[in-house]
Design a protein around this motif. Sequence first.
Motif, PDB file in Angstrom:
ATOM      1  N   ALA A  31       0.865  -0.993  -0.001  1.00  0.00           N
ATOM      2  CA  ALA A  31      -0.249  -0.080  -0.037  1.00  0.00           C
ATOM      3  C   ALA A  31       1.071   1.302  -0.015  1.00  0.00           C
ATOM      4  N   LEU A  32       0.323   2.241  -0.588  1.00  0.00           N
ATOM      5  CA  LEU A  32       0.916   3.535  -0.493  1.00  0.00           C
ATOM      6  C   LEU A  32       1.183   4.005   0.853  1.00  0.00           C
ATOM      7  N   PRO A  33       2.426   4.600   1.389  1.00  0.00           N
ATOM      8  CA  PRO A  33       2.615   5.044   2.799  1.00  0.00           C
ATOM      9  C   PRO A  33       1.781   6.268   3.086  1.00  0.00           C
ATOM     10  N   ASP A  34       1.347   6.233   4.258  1.00  0.00           N
ATOM     11  CA  ASP A  34       0.682   7.664   4.587  1.00  0.00           C
ATOM     12  C   ASP A  34       1.575   8.960   4.391  1.00  0.00           C
ATOM     13  N   GLY A  35       0.949   9.790   3.868  1.00  0.00           N
ATOM     14  CA  GLY A  35       1.589  10.892   3.641  1.00  0.00           C
ATOM     15  C   GLY A  35       2.158  11.096   2.132  1.00  0.00           C
TER      16      GLY A  35
END
Length: 306
Positions: A31-35
């Motif tokens: 998944a895409l990292p937060d931020g």
Amino acid sequence: MGFKFLPNGCSWYETNRLGGCVRRPARRECALPDGAARARHSLAVIIPYRAAAWGGEARLPAMKQLCRRLAEQLARHEELDYRIFVSNQTDQHPFNRGALVNAAVGALRRRHEWSEFDFLAIHDVDRFPAQTNDSACARASYDYYTFPPAEPRALNPSSFAGGVLVINTHLFSAVNGFSNQFWGWGEEDNDLFIRLRWCGLPPKHGDELERCMEHRDCAACKQQKRELNQSALRSHEARLRARLSHPRPFMLQDGLSTLNSTVNSVHSRLCSKTKVTVLQVNLAPHWRAQRLAREGRSYSIGKKKT
């Protein structure tokens, strides 16, 4: 056999040749990292290619048309920055599409440029947006080159990751890029597909895309495909079958992190008035080519050893 779609949305090829139609939940590590969201996106277009000298084969109509039409298409995206890279294989070993893409990404990492981009288009030289007044095609092509926040986009329905694949850079890194072991034509895109399927994020096929992208197989490409013998194809298929049920160990052992290649030079060139960055790449040979080289013989898939 042509593609025949099944009620579950998967193609005949995936169901019958890629171990069945499998859809897993998305995995956290992919998944895409937060931020990670950006107000303005930046695209790296990587074109795996082979030309003895830039300015010779590189004047092939397919390359010129791709440079022109792709630039025209991407210029319509006002909130998009992009650069086009040609990863040109300069050695005498069989063409290796996956390793060429990995080599370009590795070069961008070493030059500290990879972080500039948040998504990637892996673009065959003989695929480019069609010239048409069809409003549906204009919309489909525009949408296709926008940032994909989760699932990547592929031209070919449901089973392939080839032709033109649009993918976020984090996901490409999460699956360790392409395998480096598919020399010659075939199956490197399906190997990437099973890596993405392991993530729970197999490519989606854009509406109308296949119809709205021209495919002009270059003469040199056709010749190389003809020279790929059945033994090599069976070897590619056997390698893929061995990875189908548990792709993760192969992902970690074969990909971006393990490629041994040399980028001999990086130059900017004009291609149909479009600025491209050309990386001259020498791919390390696999074990058989290394052995033959020590014996003073050359190796080429589909031809007799000399």
